[in-house]
Design a protein around this motif. Structure first.
Motif, mmCIF file in Angstrom:
data_model
loop_
_atom_site.group_PDB
_atom_site.id
_atom_site.type_symbol
_atom_site.label_atom_id
_atom_site.label_comp_id
_atom_site.label_asym_id
_atom_site.label_seq_id
_atom_site.Cartn_x
_atom_site.Cartn_y
_atom_site.Cartn_z
ATOM 1 N N GLY A 248 0.782 -1.207 -0.180
ATOM 2 C CA GLY A 248 0.133 0.105 -0.093
ATOM 3 C C GLY A 248 0.888 1.181 -0.014
ATOM 4 O O GLY A 248 0.728 2.494 0.551
ATOM 5 N N ALA A 249 1.919 1.223 -0.905
ATOM 6 C CA ALA A 249 2.661 2.371 -0.892
ATOM 7 C C ALA A 249 2.039 3.385 -1.891
ATOM 8 O O ALA A 249 1.606 2.915 -2.744
ATOM 9 N N ALA A 250 2.195 4.791 -1.701
ATOM 10 C CA ALA A 250 1.754 5.483 -2.757
ATOM 11 C C ALA A 250 2.749 5.559 -3.796
ATOM 12 O O ALA A 250 3.967 5.447 -3.764
ATOM 13 N N PRO A 251 2.270 5.687 -5.036
ATOM 14 C CA PRO A 251 0.809 6.079 -5.451
ATOM 15 C C PRO A 251 -0.029 4.673 -5.742
ATOM 16 O O PRO A 251 -0.937 4.760 -6.460
ATOM 17 N N PHE A 252 0.259 3.745 -5.141
ATOM 18 C CA PHE A 252 -0.358 2.463 -5.286
ATOM 19 C C PHE A 252 -1.369 2.184 -3.882
ATOM 20 O O PHE A 252 -1.794 0.947 -3.563
ATOM 21 N N GLN A 253 -1.537 3.110 -3.315
ATOM 22 C CA GLN A 253 -2.333 2.898 -1.876
ATOM 23 C C GLN A 253 -3.747 2.720 -2.265
ATOM 24 O O GLN A 253 -4.508 2.546 -1.134
ATOM 25 N N THR B 605 -11.495 8.944 -5.412
ATOM 26 C CA THR B 605 -12.911 9.111 -5.762
ATOM 27 C C THR B 605 -13.805 8.047 -5.499
ATOM 28 O O THR B 605 -14.936 8.098 -5.812
ATOM 29 N N GLY B 606 -13.312 6.810 -5.199
ATOM 30 C CA GLY B 606 -14.227 5.667 -5.103
ATOM 31 C C GLY B 606 -14.408 4.979 -6.298
ATOM 32 O O GLY B 606 -14.948 3.885 -6.339
ATOM 33 N N PHE B 607 -13.954 5.455 -7.366
ATOM 34 C CA PHE B 607 -14.017 4.664 -8.900
ATOM 35 C C PHE B 607 -12.613 3.911 -8.828
ATOM 36 O O PHE B 607 -11.561 4.320 -8.944
ATOM 37 N N VAL B 608 -13.026 2.464 -9.075
ATOM 38 C CA VAL B 608 -11.905 1.546 -9.218
ATOM 39 C C VAL B 608 -10.982 1.990 -10.494
ATOM 40 O O VAL B 608 -9.792 1.946 -10.333
ATOM 41 N N ARG B 609 -11.365 2.494 -11.496
ATOM 42 C CA ARG B 609 -10.669 3.096 -12.622
ATOM 43 C C ARG B 609 -9.555 4.283 -12.368
ATOM 44 O O ARG B 609 -8.682 4.255 -12.841
ATOM 45 N N SER B 610 -10.139 5.043 -11.413
ATOM 46 C CA SER B 610 -9.446 6.328 -10.930
ATOM 47 C C SER B 610 -8.156 5.378 -10.389
ATOM 48 O O SER B 610 -6.975 6.034 -10.384
ATOM 49 N N TYR B 611 -8.389 4.497 -9.554
ATOM 50 C CA TYR B 611 -7.220 3.869 -8.708
ATOM 51 C C TYR B 611 -6.510 3.038 -9.749
ATOM 52 O O TYR B 611 -5.213 3.227 -9.671
ATOM 53 N N ALA B 612 -6.981 2.532 -10.543
ATOM 54 C CA ALA B 612 -5.974 1.854 -11.448
ATOM 55 C C ALA B 612 -5.180 2.737 -12.465
ATOM 56 O O ALA B 612 -4.001 2.397 -12.514
ATOM 57 N N PHE B 616 -1.386 2.693 -12.846
ATOM 58 C CA PHE B 616 -0.909 2.795 -14.093
ATOM 59 C C PHE B 616 0.130 3.957 -14.213
ATOM 60 O O PHE B 616 1.485 3.662 -14.510
ATOM 61 N N LEU B 617 -0.300 5.081 -13.779
ATOM 62 C CA LEU B 617 0.576 6.394 -13.817
ATOM 63 C C LEU B 617 1.913 5.945 -13.056
ATOM 64 O O LEU B 617 3.176 6.176 -13.432
ATOM 65 N N GLY B 618 1.516 5.561 -11.883
ATOM 66 C CA GLY B 618 2.809 5.169 -10.936
ATOM 67 C C GLY B 618 3.725 4.168 -11.439
ATOM 68 O O GLY B 618 4.913 4.553 -11.267
ATOM 69 N N ALA B 620 4.525 3.840 -14.543
ATOM 70 C CA ALA B 620 4.975 4.457 -15.636
ATOM 71 C C ALA B 620 6.097 5.356 -14.831
ATOM 72 O O ALA B 620 7.225 5.263 -15.459
ATOM 73 N N LEU B 621 5.520 5.872 -14.038
ATOM 74 C CA LEU B 621 6.580 6.936 -13.306
ATOM 75 C C LEU B 621 7.922 6.312 -12.520
ATOM 76 O O LEU B 621 8.939 6.706 -12.707
ATOM 77 N N LEU B 622 7.490 5.005 -11.867
ATOM 78 C CA LEU B 622 8.407 4.239 -11.149
ATOM 79 C C LEU B 622 9.601 3.946 -12.325
ATOM 80 O O LEU B 622 10.581 3.982 -11.911
ATOM 81 N N ALA B 623 9.099 3.324 -13.462
ATOM 82 C CA ALA B 623 9.866 2.597 -14.510
ATOM 83 C C ALA B 623 10.770 3.636 -15.012
ATOM 84 O O ALA B 623 11.716 3.695 -15.309
ATOM 85 N N GLY B 624 9.922 4.898 -15.261
ATOM 86 C CA GLY B 624 10.599 6.122 -15.912
ATOM 87 C C GLY B 624 11.737 6.606 -14.804
ATOM 88 O O GLY B 624 12.977 6.995 -15.354
#
Lengths: 517, 632, 98, 300, 501
Positions: A248-253, B605-612, B616-618, B620-624
């Motif tokens: 649960g680390a950000a941004p995967f939290q 937001t409560g929307f799964v897709r936002s979480y996803a 996903f962005l995370g 990409a960022l992590l990999a970048g």
């Protein structure tokens, strides 16, 4: 080729704790199949508890007998010091969580019945119960044991799924507020599957890089393979996504608050304690063993993640109004603090040992306190079941001073006030980090914990300094199991806060050899 | 001639000099702690303690006279007060014993007088407790052998003064006056304290012994600084410009208090300080000049204020300021002036106490009326008071052969020798004194009755008149006794030093004649204006100068404009700044974090897709990030 | 040639990822996850040949098993929530938030 | 060369299919597209010396997993389709941006990696692909293999928990049921006999063909009300059926009570088979909300 | 005999015992007895202290957490001894004063007194700790009982005040934690024992950072300007007894920490930062006094006076002369008595009338002369009237500071004037003038309250004229501290040969 395969060697004795848990789970399934309904619960509970206790005893025996230095089961599993320590921790935490679900209060009678339907009504009348939760829970615990001990990424992946799948199910089985519970299950499942795809892709890339999924071989390849560094970096990052998601680390939290809130509270307790411990164990193993030679590269990345995690967890928790949600954000923040410990690798074995010791201690301390806190949550009820909304907790200190006092104590431990276990946990991790030059991170961590203290304190204010609502929640008389859990957790929090030395020694001994390489 | 060495002493009355302080202190403690139980005998105990103190002082004086002049400085060590800084010790020498005698003698008389004056006050016991406290503190002030102990006494008399001015504390004016007195005194103490710090930083000791004997070794800059700072302290305590404003308000206290504290003793402590620290001032010419300027300015200012006041006590208070101005002026001159300063201090103690008590007697008779415009023709109904007051009056204006004539003229003569300008200003001051004191006497005792209908004046009881009589005797003869033959100067010499050649007494010197002429002119002018003419019941508007004088030379206005108003603004600003600025910053930070939290949680937001998406962005960022870091 | 396979796998993975983000039907979302797993498998198989060992193929095999189990659980959960809410849209399950 | 051609053909197909999976409105199309991708991948496996996996891919994935998907799709409503309106602000933009970025990152990373010629699996599969795989699975990876059993059990157990409802009372026998029917007939006059199926005595037995009574008129009992409603809305309801329905409605109004109809029976089957209509969703929500309320109540 | 452990043990056992007593009245008496026993024991210990013996006496050292090099190490030097004395003297007084405080609300009376005893144990511990880590533990743990005392038993805004107090202190403490950790790591000694750590940090830059970590925590605790804003809230909302312990003892931990840890552990940094600290102190002295003048709430006013007084103490600590250091230490003790008296008597007044606002009073002197009289004495001690012990300490601080820093010391002396304004103005507004209608029927102090005030006034007077017993104990310890910072007192311009001075 004559078609014969040399029989693999499997160190059954070494793996006994694992096997006991899985075996008990399967026995549980058989009980489901063959035992009459009225007997099932009576069989399951002792079976589950005994198997967990037995596994714990075996793990202890293993540790006493001597920690092996070679991976077991054809190199698939590493039963080393840290693994044994983590096993012991998980088993105790799981034991406590099982004690919490003893009363069938928490789980839905008939999951297949639509909420509000006649069938559900009937299930209620019949006092139907899903006794399957016990074997499912054992499977999850088995996965948790396997995950941090996995010596290659394949086993890690399988363990991840073994751990997660039952939890996906269990999340959706809350007896009350079933819509929320099911929502939690869907969210957890979809996001979990999504993140495990990342994990898998990372595994693939690392396999491509190193030609093996064995962590040790990956590490060896770090020095020898040239020209494919990008594969390595992206692979490691993808692997990190999967692992960081689980802790649960950000941004995967983002899943954490929703899932923690919606799940049946004992399952939340198990996830918040056991899963976190297991995930950190796996994270440590992957990053220290598999990518140990790469620490120069992953440290800055984890630096950022840790900072973000601490900040997000601490800040978002401030405005929460739901106790379980707040504890979820708190868990995120603690994940951040723990990441500081992961980053605190040094260059000497001693430095690494001290970092690992700190982490292990933190995990134990945090796990116990968390289970205790959620156990208290199960006891504060009003007409609609557990009283989650914080405003309902107002004045609890007057109505039930002992319980409120214990809960306040847990919160203080979360906040890291000295003379509680939480303090030494944080201290141990921070100390390792400072010793290894991560002082700026520690300062941010300290500021974050000051912010975090606010919302713990806010709950204490509510409980003790506010006047109780007229129709406030009542505190149910705890079952013996729940009472035992709360008592044990409180005791552990005190003892670890006043005399941490024995556990520190234990953790140190476990960490001494570091991970099997 | 330099001061003599201090000789450690024990035994005899001097050895028991601490009793002088302890006795009244015990009296005060008993009366304060004893509560209403001591109401019956409280006043008697108070008097007893004061008198006992006087007895000890007198015995000590006698014993001191038994020593050779060069051995008349006796130090008594009591105990270690602040280790490393100061011991608690007493110094009995001609200077301090003079003060002791004055304080205890006048003090005892005023105690006696107060029995009658305060007879009807329900809190008389407390009054005597405070008086005893004052006597103790004042004696500590003059007997201390170091600056710390002196400061203890110094603030102690301030406390007593505060308590006594505010004795009728249900009156807001009294309470305010008391507070003002204390605070203005504190301003002076601020200077004194820093002076003491400087002394310690320079000499690493605070004992008079060590400091004064070594003063000549310090640089004149340091000495000037110390001198000026001590002067600030003296100004505060002795109501000298620019810290004079409290004294007039202090008249809110009961009249015996005004007589004892605000005329005879406490306000002269500044003079004592300057004289006691003589060696420091002698090494700092600038400081001495400033002292004399302050003295002259105050003597004129006090006199001017005295001319315009209709309140009998305030007029007397202006006079006190003025007379102390003379003393400060004399003390500023140096060795030549010390004896005159102290001598005038002593005689002033007598005649001014006499007059204040007389004024008290008048007030007592007139239902506590203080406005002289409502007096008049009292000489017949209050003969004793009138006669004693008249003696005091003649003494203060310097009527030949009375006390003031010797001591004040002595000062004027000495100053004239020292600096003609200052001298002539002092002469002018004497003239004004002649005017305003005459005005006071004429308005009170002569002319037509202007009494309130309810007033039925009568002579005061014996317990009040006898002190008046005794004091007026002092007012008659003490000056001649002290000054003639330089008796006092010789006596003081071992303590403060003396000029190389003793001054000779010239009766009817040019300066003396000029002074007398001016005084006579003032008196005549007063007679024309107030004795012969009708005194209006309401004060006429008067000229600018009159208003100036009535408003205490705009001293209060100045204080208000310069300190109070800005102070109030500053306070308000500081409170505002503290609440909004400092605390606002803290609270703002907290609110900011809370606000951030409130906004940030909307991301969930409560929307799964936002979480996803975040995952996903995370990823990409992590990999970048990893790629970037790895390729660095 | 290996690179081509890998790029294909990456593309499929990314497409699957985007699918998870843009589709609202829970089943389709889940199918997109399956697509991602398939992309992983392609990578494994490719790397197996590249590296000359069979581990990749073995892993791909395991992934299929895991995926099958995951599908069962996932679909069961989705069906449950569908029965409760009469909707398979993931946007509708948003009671838990903030 | 052959491999290249196969690759390029299948790569294009699979990417297009993947895009189709993501962008087709109807879930069924998406499922089919996924099937296409899977089959393409199976071929690519085969090309890359993984015949066993290719087979497993077809059998397990395309055969079992995809069928499961389709099954559930049917259960949920085969014609369900997503609306094209994106409700979460910025979601699509960021999703596509992230997707492109991610793909670019991966491609860049992989492209940058120096990959030599494949070593080939000849050495590893001397004993043949399947035996070699078997050896690995049962030696080096045996523990993972064993643990997957836990996974499968979990899956089975989970499906049971969520889908299966244990009977709490003995299943009614045929005898019980017929007794029930006649009791009902005695009480309410409800027809105890089975209803006529569609098409009886008619030209054919399609679902929209009502049964004819012996007199050749239409039996209102056999009219499928859903279809009738649909046809009415489309304006293709046969006039005789319409007439019969009208008569029946009039009779009902006259009697003041309804006679059991097909539609009622269909409705008794429970909400699972109800068509996916907007009202249905709303009703489901209502039910859900009610269930929520009730489940909160029984916490006492 | 393990004196210090015994002291803490008795307090803790007492705290446990109080919770077991069923009867509120008995609980109060029990608490009083326990606190008196602790006082007696402490006095017995203090008598055996030899001022010129070892630096640390009554030392007990046991391994606590060997893994972290943490010991349970307690001992006292002169500075710690007088502060412990202060604490144990104040506790019984506070117990007696709080007799009815906890009853006002609906809260448990026993809990209040139990917390009080727990706090006592921690106060003893924090001053006695010779292990930096142990000190930190007590430093932080002390917050909790005080937090509950404010939050549960305080005024209308109590929870806001309690939270602000806790979070502010916690924040400082956490920064200090970083410094503590870094100190341990960088020193590399594997121990937290204070004596072993002195002099281990040689690098000046490191010292500076560590110094800041410690100092900010202490500055918040003390509180030094501009970290002071929690104090008025906390002190105004706390029940009078808790306010006394908060301002009288807890805050002293800050200045004590500066003297003990900031100076000795980081001598070079301390010298480097001295101008800054002195500046802050001087600002605090003047600013606190000015803001105090503008207060309308009695307890807030007293709290702001403490801000001003803490400025004096910090200035004395950092002036680094023997006189100023000893004065600052003495100031800590005296301020405890002085503010204690002020808070308690104001508390009695507020308890009678039910309002903290100055404007609600007037002319109380007439109806309750003893209350007014003692209030005046307490007030005068706050404005450092000579003859009361506060004067001695303030005088020493200023004298000592003046030796080295003339201008700050002169500005600080302005505080003396301002002190007169805020105290006397408050006194005038509450006690003088015509008696306000609402206070006409106020009763004077009762016997219990007189017993509360009497010892404090007595101590103020006795030490006002005879501070030697305390200074004799303090002096060697301060000299030792300063010598480990390796500073020497400035020499006089004109040396005067004086025996014994």
């Amino acid at each position: 080729m004559n078609g014969t395969i040399e029989a693999p060697t499997i160190e059954y004795a070494l793996l006994a704790p694992l096997l006991v848990v899985f075996g008990a789970a399967i026995v549980g399934v058989l009980v489901e199949a063959f035992a009459p309904r009225y007997l099932r619960s009576a069989i399951h509970l002792p079976l589950t508890l005994l198997s967990l206790a037995g596994a714990f005893a075996l793990a202890v025996w293993q540790a006493v007998k001597g920690v092996p230095t070679e991976p077991a089961a054809m190199g698939a599993i590493a039963v080393d010091g840290p693994a044994l320590f983590i096993w012991g921790t998980i088993l105790i935490l799981a034991f406590a969580s099982v004690l919490l679900i003893k009363d069938e209060e928490h789980f839905v009678g008939a999951a297949a019945a639509v909420p509000g339907s006649a069938e559900e009504e009937q299930a209620l009348v019949e006092r139907a119960a899903h006794t399957e939760v016990y074997p499912l829970l054992l499977f999850a615990v088995g996965g948790m044991l396997l995950f941090p001990a996995a010596n290659d990424l394949l086993v890690a992946f399988v363990a991840l799924e073994v751990m997660s799948l039952p939890l996906y199910l269990l999340c959706g089985l809350a007896r009350r507020r079933r819509l929320l519970s099911q929502e939690a299950a869907v969210k957890y499942f979809l996001l979990g599957a999504f993140s495990s795809a990342f994990f898998l892709y990372g595994t693939a890339l690392l396999y491509g890089y190193a030609g093996s999924v064995d962590l040790v071989k990956i590490n060896q390849a770090l020095g020898s393979v040239g020209g494919q560094d990008t594969l390595l970096y992206i692979g490691a990052a993808m692997l990190g996504v999967g692992l960081l998601f689980k802790i649960g680390a950000a941004p995967f939290q983002s899943w954490k608050p929703d899932v923690y809130q919606g799940s049946p509270t004992p399952i939340t307790a198990l996830m918040a304690s056991g899963t976190l411990v297991a995930a950190f164990g796996a994270l440590l193993r992957v990053f220290w063993v598999g990518l140990g030679g790469l620490d120069w590269d992953w440290r800055p990345v984890l630096y950022g993640v840790a900072i973000l995690t601490m900040v997000v967890g601490a800040i978002l928790a401030i405005t929460q109004t739901d106790i379980k949600r707040m504890l979820a954000y708190s868990s995120i923040a603690h994940g951040g603090f723990l990441l500081i410990g992961v980053i605190a690798t040094g260059h000497t074995q001693a430095e690494n040992t001290s970092a690992l010791t700190g982490l292990l201690f933190y995990l134990v301390a945090y796990g116990f306190t968390t289970v205790g806190a959620f156990a208290v949550v199960t006891m504060v009820r009003d007409a609609g079941g557990e009283a989650w909304h914080l405003s309902r907790w107002a004045g609890l200190g007057k109505r039930s001073p002992l319980l409120a006092g214990v809960f306040a104590f847990f919160l203080l431990a979360f906040a890291g006030i000295p003379l509680t276990s939480g303090f030494f946990g944080k201290y141990a991790v921070f100390q390792a980090a400072v010793a290894n030059g991560a002082t700026p991170l520690v300062i941010i961590g300290v500021v974050a914990s000051a912010v975090a203290a606010f919302f713990y304190v806010r709950v204490i204010v509510l409980m003790f300094f506010s006047d109780p609502a007229a129709d406030g929640p009542s505190v149910v008389l705890p079952s013996r199991g729940t009472a035992a859990v709360v008592g044990f957790a409180a005791l552990a929090t005190v003892v670890l806060g006043v005399f941490p030395q024995p556990v520190l020694d234990l953790a140190h001994t476990a960490a001494q050899s570091l991970f099997v390489r | 001639m330099e001061p003599a060495e201090i000789i450690q002493h024990s035994g005899g009355a001097i050895g028991a000099a601490w009793l002088m302080i302890a006795l009244p202190l015990v009296g005060a403690a008993v009366l304060l702690l004893g509560g209403r139980r001591t109401d019956k005998f409280g006043h008697l105990l108070g008097v007893l303690m004061a008198v006992a103190s006087f007895v000890v002082a007198a015995l000590s004086f006698v014993q001191l006279l038994g020593f050779a002049p060069g051995e008349r400085r006796r130090g008594i060590e009591l105990y270690e007060f602040i280790p490393g800084l100061a011991k608690m010790g007493l110094l009995v020498d001609p200077l301090s014993i003079s003060f002791c005698l004055l304080i205890t003698f006048v003090g005892s008389l005023i105690h006696v007088y107060s029995i009658g004056y305060m007879a009807h006050d329900p809190n008389r016991r407390r009054f005597f407790a405070y008086l005893n406290l004052f006597v103790a503190a004042m004696l500590l002030l003059v007997l201390a052998d170091n600056y710390v102990a002196l400061f203890v006494g110094w603030e102690g008399v301030g406390l007593a003064s505060y308590l006594l001015i505010g004795f009728w504390q249900h009156k807001p004016s009294a309470a305010t006056a008391a507070k003002k007195a204390f605070i203005v005194n504190r301003v002076g103490d601020f200077g004194l304290l820093i002076g003491i710090f400087t002394i310690f930083a320079t000499f690493h000791t605070l004992a008079f012994d060590g400091v004064l004997a070594n003063a000549d070794k310090a640089s004149s800059g340091t000495l000037t600084a110390i001198g000026l700072l001590l002067l600030v302290g003296a100004c505060g305590k002795s109501a000298q410009l620019p810290l004079q404003s409290w004294l007039l308000d202090a008249m809110e206290g009961p009249t015996p208090v005004s007589a004892l504290i605000h005329a005879a003793t406490m306000v002269t402590a500044g003079v004592y300080l300057i004289v006691r620290s003589g060696p420091i001032f002698q090494g700092a010419e600038t400081a001495q000049i400033v002292v004399t300027i302050v003295g002259v300015a105050t003597l004129l200012a006090g006199a001017i204020i005295g001319t315009a006041k209709d309140d009998i006590k305030k007029a007397l208070a202006g006079s006190t300021m003025s007379q102390i101005g003379y003393m400060v002026l004399a003390a500023g001159i140096g060795k030549a002036g010390y004896a005159f300063a102290i001598a005038h201090l002593i005689t002033h103690g007598f005649f001014k106490a006499d007059m204040f008590l007389g004024a008290g007697s008048v007030m007592h008779a007139m239902n506590d009326e203080v406005n002289m415009r409502k007096y008049g023709a009292l000489r017949k109904v209050m003969p004793v008071t009138f006669v004693t007051f008249l003696i005091g009056y003649l003494a203060i204006i310097g009527f030949p052969l009375l006390s003031g004539y010797f001591t004040k003229d002595g000062i004027i003569e000495t100053v004239m020798e020292h600096n003609a300008v200052l001298g002539w200003l002092a002469v002018l001051g004497a003239g004004i004194t002649g005017f305003y004191m005459s005005r006071l006497v004429f308005m009170t005792f002569f002319g037509a009755k202007r009494w309130e209908p309810t007033a039925h004046p009568h002579e005061s009881p014996a317990v009040m008149t006898w002190p008046l009589i005794i004091l007026s005797i002092g007012a008659i003869g003490l000056g001649a006794f002290l000054v003639l033959g330089n008796r006092f100067m010789t006596f003081l010499a071992p303590a403060v030093g003396a000029p190389e050649e003793m001054p000779a007494f010239h009766p009817f010197s040019p300066t003396g004649l000029a002074t007398l002429a001016l005084v006579a002119a003032g008196a005549v002018f007063a007679w024309l204006k107030y004795g012969r003419a009708e005194v209006p019941a309401l004060a006429p508007r008067g000229s600018f100068l009159t208003t100036f004088a009535r408003r205490d030379l705009y001293g209060d206005a100045l204080n208000e404009a310069l300190f109070m108003r800005p102070g109030q603004w500053l306070t308000r600003l500081a409170v505002f700044f503290d609440n909004r600025g400092v605390d606002g910053l803290v609270n703002g930070l907290a609110a900011g974090i809370g606000g951030t939290s409130g906004r940030l949680r909307r991301v969930q937001t409560g929307f799964v897709r936002s979480y996803a998406l975040s995952i996903f962005l995370g990823a990409a960022l992590l990999a970048g990030a990893w790629l970037v870091v790895g390729n660095l | 040639m290996t690179t081509h396979y890998l790029v294909l796998s990456a593309l499929l993975f990314a497409i699957g990822g985007v699918g998870v983000l843009v589709r609202r039907n829970a089943i389709v979302v889940f199918m997109c996850v399956e697509l991602m797993l398939n992309a992983c498998n392609l990578a494994f198989v490719t790397f197996a040949r590249q590296n000359g060992n069979l581990d990749g193929q073995v892993i791909a095999f395991f992934v299929m098993i895991v995926a099958a189990a995951e599908v069962v659980i996932g679909l069961a959960i989705i069906v449950t929530i569908f029965r409760t809410r009469r909707s398979a849209s993931v946007d509708d399950v948003s009671l838990l938030k903030y | 060369m052959g491999e290249s051609i196969t690759f390029w053909v299948l790569a294009v197909i699979s990417v297009i299919a993947a895009l189709g999976l993501v962008f087709s409105r109807r879930a069924v199309y998406s499922a089919l597209m996924l099937g296409v991708v899977m089959i393409s991948l199976a071929v690519l496996y085969a090309v890359q010396d993984a015949p066993f996996l290719a087979a497993v891919q077809i059998i397990v994935y395309t055969g079992a997993v995809m069928m499961l998907f389709l099954f559930v799709l049917m259960l949920v409503g085969v014609d369900s389709s997503d609306s094209l309106v994106e409700t979460i602000r910025g979601q699509r933009f960021w999703a596509i941006l992230a997707g492109l970025g991610f793909a670019a990152l991966l491609a860049l990373g992989i492209g940058n990696a120096v990959v030599g010629a494949p070593r080939g699996l000849a050495a590893a599969t001397q004993a043949g692909n399947v035996p070699s795989l078997a050896e690995l699975i049962f030696t080096r990876h045996v523990f993972a293999f064993e643990v997957t059993s836990a996974l499968l059990i979990t899956a089975a157990l989970g499906a049971m928990v969520l889908a299966h409802r244990e009977r709490s009372e003995p299943k009614p026998t045929q005898k019980d049921l017929s007794r029930q029917r006649f009791v009902a007939f005695g009480k309410t006059g409800k027809n105890p006999a089975p209803l006529p199926g569609p098409g009886t005595y008619a030209r054919h037995n399609a679902i929209d063909m009502p049964a004819l009574l012996p007199d050749g008129t239409i039996s209102p009992l056999s009219v499928n009300r859903y279809i009738a409603r649909y046809e009415e809305s489309q304006g293709i309801l046969p006039p005789e059926v319409a007439r019969v329905l009208e008569q029946e409605e009039a009779a009902q109004r006259a009697n003041g009570h309804s006679t059991p109809t097909l539609a009622d029976e269909a409705g008794d089957d429970g909400p699972d088979t109800e068509p996916m209509t907007d009202e249905g969703v709303v009703a489901g929500r209502v039910v859900g909300a009610r269930g929520e309320a009730r489940s909160e109540e029984d916490g006492k | 005999m393990p004196w210090l452990s015994t002291l803490m043990g008795v307090s803790v056992l007492g705290a446990l015992g109080v919770t077991l007593v069923r009867n509120d009245k008995l609980a109060k008496q029990f608490t009083l007895v326990v606190s008196l026993i602790v006082l007696a024991l402490t006095v017995a210990m203090a008598v055996q202290f030899s001022p010129n013996g070892d630096k640390f006496q009554f030392a007990e050292t046991y391994d606590w957490i060997p893994a972290f090099g943490v010991h349970y190490g307690v001992a006292v030097d002169g500075i710690a001894l007088v502060l412990i004395l202060l604490s144990v003297i104040l506790v019984p007084i506070v117990v007696l004063a709080s007799w009815h405080d906890a009853e006002a609300g609906k809260r448990s009376v026993r809990t209040y007194f139990s917390l009080l005893l727990v706090l006592e144990a921690m106060m003893i511990g924090v001053f006695a700790a010779t292990d930096v880590f142990l000190f930190y533990v007590f430093f932080e743990a002390m917050l909790i009982p005080m937090y509950f005392m404010i939050g549960s038993y305080g005024g209308a805004q109590r929870s806001y005040a309690a939270v602000k107090f806790l979070l502010y202190s916690l924040f400082g403490g956490l920064l200090m934690l970083v410094a503590v950790i870094a100190l341990y790591s960088i020193a590399g000694k594997g121990t937290f024992m204070f004596t072993d750590l002195v002099g281990t940090i040689q690098d000046v830059t490191t010292q500076k950072w560590l110094f800041l970590g410690f100092f900010i925590a202490f500055a918040i605790k003390a509180p030094l300007w501009p970290f002071h804003t929690w104090l008025p809230d906390a002190a105004a909302q706390a029940p009078a007894g808790a306010a006394v312990l908060l301002v009288g003892v807890l805050d002293k931990v800050g200045t004590y920490g500066m003297l003990r840890f900031c100076l000795e552990l980081f001598p070079d940094a301390a010298k480097f930062f001295t101008p800054l600290v002195i500046t802050l102190s001087v600002i605090g002295i003047v600013y606190g006094a000015i803001v105090a003048i503008g207060q309308t709430d009695m307890k807030r006013l007293i709290a702001y006076t403490s801000v001003s007084h803490f400025g004096f103490i910090a200035m004395g600590v950092f002036a680094m002369t023997t006189t100023a250091g000893a004065g600052a230490t003495l100031y800590m003790v005296n301020h405890g008595f002085s503010t204690g008296a002020l808070f308690l008597i104001a508390g009695f007044l507020i308890y009678r009338r039910g309002s903290q606002y100055i404007a609600d009073y007037g002319g109380v002197q007439k109806v309750a002369p003893i209350l007014a009289g003692t209030f005046l004495v307490a007030g005068l001690s706050s404005l450092s009237l000579p003859g009361l012990s506060t004067f001695v300490s303030e005088f020493m601080v200023l004298t000592g500071t003046f030796q080295r820093y003339v201008v700050p010391s002169v500005i600080a002396t302005v505080g003396v004037i301002l002190a007169a304004i805020y105290i006397l103005w408050m006194y005038q507004r509450t006690m003088n003038g015509p008696t306000a209608e609402s206070v006409k029927s106020l009763p004077d102090l009762n016997a219990r309250e007189k017993w509360v005030v009497a010892p404090l006034v007595a101590l103020l007077l006795v030490f006002g004229f005879y501070p030697k017993p305390l200074l004799d104990v303090i002096h060697p310890a301060v000299q030792d501290t300063l010598s480990s910072v390796s500073v020497t007192d400035p020499q006089p311009a004109v040396p005067v040969a004086q025996e014994g001075q």
